[in-house]
Design a protein around this motif. Structure first.
Motif, PDB file in Angstrom:
ATOM      1  N   LYS A   1       0.832  -1.212   0.000  1.00  0.00           N
ATOM      2  CA  LYS A   1       0.000   0.000   0.000  1.00  0.00           C
ATOM      3  C   LYS A   1       0.859   1.252   0.000  1.00  0.00           C
ATOM      4  CE  LYS A   1      -2.914   2.708   3.104  1.00  0.00           C
ATOM      5  NZ  LYS A   1      -3.461   3.566   2.046  1.00  0.00           N
ATOM      6  N   ALA A   2       1.854   1.278   0.893  1.00  0.00           N
ATOM      7  CA  ALA A   2       2.719   2.443   1.007  1.00  0.00           C
ATOM      8  C   ALA A   2       3.593   2.617  -0.234  1.00  0.00           C
ATOM      9  CB  ALA A   2       3.597   2.319   2.255  1.00  0.00           C
ATOM     10  N   LYS A   3       4.093   1.513  -0.745  1.00  0.00           N
ATOM     11  CA  LYS A   3       5.021   1.555  -1.885  1.00  0.00           C
ATOM     12  C   LYS A   3       4.348   2.063  -3.147  1.00  0.00           C
ATOM     13  CE  LYS A   3       8.189  -1.453  -4.491  1.00  0.00           C
ATOM     14  NZ  LYS A   3       8.711  -2.846  -4.604  1.00  0.00           N
ATOM     15  N   HIS A   4       3.097   1.684  -3.358  1.00  0.00           N
ATOM     16  CA  HIS A   4       2.410   2.021  -4.598  1.00  0.00           C
ATOM     17  C   HIS A   4       1.349   3.106  -4.438  1.00  0.00           C
ATOM     18  CE1 HIS A   4       4.445  -1.240  -6.650  1.00  0.00           C
ATOM     19  NE2 HIS A   4       4.098  -2.059  -5.676  1.00  0.00           N
ATOM     20  N   GLY A   5       1.322   3.755  -3.266  1.00  0.00           N
ATOM     21  CA  GLY A   5       0.388   4.856  -3.054  1.00  0.00           C
ATOM     22  C   GLY A   5      -1.067   4.433  -3.131  1.00  0.00           C
ATOM     23  N   MET A   6      -1.369   3.256  -2.628  1.00  0.00           N
ATOM     24  CA  MET A   6      -2.724   2.725  -2.695  1.00  0.00           C
ATOM     25  C   MET A   6      -3.650   3.501  -1.763  1.00  0.00           C
ATOM     26  SD  MET A   6      -3.687  -1.316  -2.190  1.00  0.00           S
ATOM     27  CE  MET A   6      -2.175  -1.776  -3.029  1.00  0.00           C
ATOM     28  N   SER A   7      -4.832   3.828  -2.221  1.00  0.00           N
ATOM     29  CA  SER A   7      -5.789   4.539  -1.373  1.00  0.00           C
ATOM     30  C   SER A   7      -6.346   3.616  -0.299  1.00  0.00           C
ATOM     31  CB  SER A   7      -6.946   5.088  -2.217  1.00  0.00           C
ATOM     32  OG  SER A   7      -7.757   4.017  -2.689  1.00  0.00           O
ATOM     33  N   ASP A   8      -6.919   4.201   0.747  1.00  0.00           N
ATOM     34  CA  ASP A   8      -7.498   3.403   1.826  1.00  0.00           C
ATOM     35  C   ASP A   8      -8.636   2.525   1.304  1.00  0.00           C
ATOM     36  OD1 ASP A   8      -5.713   4.664   3.415  1.00  0.00           O
ATOM     37  OD2 ASP A   8      -7.172   5.764   4.639  1.00  0.00           O
ATOM     38  N   VAL A   9      -9.447   3.084   0.410  1.00  0.00           N
ATOM     39  CA  VAL A   9     -10.573   2.322  -0.146  1.00  0.00           C
ATOM     40  C   VAL A   9     -10.063   1.128  -0.947  1.00  0.00           C
ATOM     41  CG1 VAL A   9     -12.522   2.386  -1.747  1.00  0.00           C
ATOM     42  CG2 VAL A   9     -12.114   4.310  -0.204  1.00  0.00           C
ATOM     43  N   CYS A  10      -9.039   1.375  -1.770  1.00  0.00           N
ATOM     44  CA  CYS A  10      -8.463   0.291  -2.571  1.00  0.00           C
ATOM     45  C   CYS A  10      -7.854  -0.784  -1.672  1.00  0.00           C
ATOM     46  CB  CYS A  10      -7.414   0.861  -3.517  1.00  0.00           C
ATOM     47  SG  CYS A  10      -6.608  -0.373  -4.567  1.00  0.00           S
ATOM     48  N   PHE A  11      -7.167  -0.347  -0.612  1.00  0.00           N
ATOM     49  CA  PHE A  11      -6.535  -1.299   0.292  1.00  0.00           C
ATOM     50  C   PHE A  11      -7.583  -2.148   1.010  1.00  0.00           C
ATOM     51  CE2 PHE A  11      -4.242  -2.283   4.361  1.00  0.00           C
ATOM     52  CZ  PHE A  11      -3.279  -3.100   3.799  1.00  0.00           C
ATOM     53  N   THR A  12      -8.684  -1.531   1.413  1.00  0.00           N
ATOM     54  CA  THR A  12      -9.767  -2.277   2.054  1.00  0.00           C
ATOM     55  C   THR A  12     -10.325  -3.328   1.109  1.00  0.00           C
ATOM     56  OG1 THR A  12     -10.401  -0.474   3.551  1.00  0.00           O
ATOM     57  CG2 THR A  12     -12.092  -2.107   3.028  1.00  0.00           C
ATOM     58  N   GLU A  13     -10.524  -2.957  -0.155  1.00  0.00           N
ATOM     59  CA  GLU A  13     -11.045  -3.918  -1.134  1.00  0.00           C
ATOM     60  C   GLU A  13     -10.051  -5.054  -1.374  1.00  0.00           C
ATOM     61  OE1 GLU A  13     -12.249  -1.881  -4.644  1.00  0.00           O
ATOM     62  OE2 GLU A  13     -13.898  -0.821  -3.648  1.00  0.00           O
ATOM     63  N   LEU A  14      -8.759  -4.715  -1.342  1.00  0.00           N
ATOM     64  CA  LEU A  14      -7.733  -5.759  -1.485  1.00  0.00           C
ATOM     65  C   LEU A  14      -7.793  -6.734  -0.317  1.00  0.00           C
ATOM     66  CD1 LEU A  14      -5.197  -6.984  -2.814  1.00  0.00           C
ATOM     67  CD2 LEU A  14      -3.834  -5.331  -1.501  1.00  0.00           C
TER      68      LEU A  14
END
Length: 229
Positions: free
Chosen positions: A152-165
């Protein structure tokens, strides 16, 4: 004390009686009715309120079911074998986490600052010893979460995207897996460890990160390209 009510339907009598027993226990042990930590799933013992507000929160939001040892409400700490071992081995685990997120020990400060509460730290580390799913020997709950959060941190993933992941990972893994189901749960675990991430400028050619001795540099010392162009 019986805590089975924490998993009961919030509309049931068992939950109602359990809430009142919990509040009475806290008041008697803390000798206060005004400033008590709220154990609901939104406050997770980080905010303090009066008994009436806490009662409402626990009904409307639900109680944090991972709060098994009521140390914030007067219950003595019950150190399990795993928790005791993990506190003693805490520094080695701390090193594993810092290495995994590509930072060195100095970025976190002293081990004593590794969380606001040592009991909470021990709880998290003990819980993190669980395999990511039954029978898995390669990853624990904690190691899997750290690797996912690193992505998440490395690729600038949003919180919403991370939750879906996280939700997708949970669906893909066998039943009974310990992957958190939301960004909130992941943050709760990592915050207990005192972890966060920080975005940094990097050379467009991936030569360096602008940190430590390069923090104030305006050009890459390797290729000479401007930090800002």
């Amino acid at each position: 004390m019986d805590k089975s009510w924490m998993h009961s339907d919030r509309r049931s009598k068992a939950y109602e009686f359990g809430v009142e027993a919990f509040l009475n226990f806290a008041v008697e042990n803390l000798l206060t009715t005004t400033h008590i930590r709220c154990p609901c799933v939104k406050c997770v013992n980080l905010k303090v309120f009066g008994v009436g507000i806490i009662r409402d929160h626990v009904y409307f939001n639900g109680i944090d079911q991972s709060y098994k040892n009521w140390t914030f409400h007067g219950e003595p700490w019950e150190a399990t074998t795993n928790a005791s071992r993990n506190v003693e081995d805490g520094h080695s685990r701390y090193s594993f986490v810092s290495e995994e997120i590509d930072m060195d020990d100095n970025d976190f400060g002293d081990f004593g600052d590794f969380g606001s509460d040592p009991y909470e730290f021990a709880n998290v580390i003990g819980d993190g010893d669980q395999p990511v799913y039954p029978g898995c020997r390669k990853y624990t709950k904690l190691s899997a979460l750290v690797k996912l959060y690193n992505l998440k941190a490395k690729h600038g993933m949003s919180d919403v995207c991370f939750t879906e992941l996280l939700i997708l990972q949970g669906d893909l893994l066998p039943e009974g897996n310990t992957i958190p189901t939301s960004m909130y749960e992941a943050k709760k675990t990592l915050c207990a460890l005192g972890l966060s991430y920080e975005k940094m400028h990097a050379c467009p050619n991936d030569c360096i990160l602008y940190r430590k001795e390069y923090e104030d540099s305006t050009n890459c010392p390797t290729c000479g390209i401007s930090r800002w162009k």
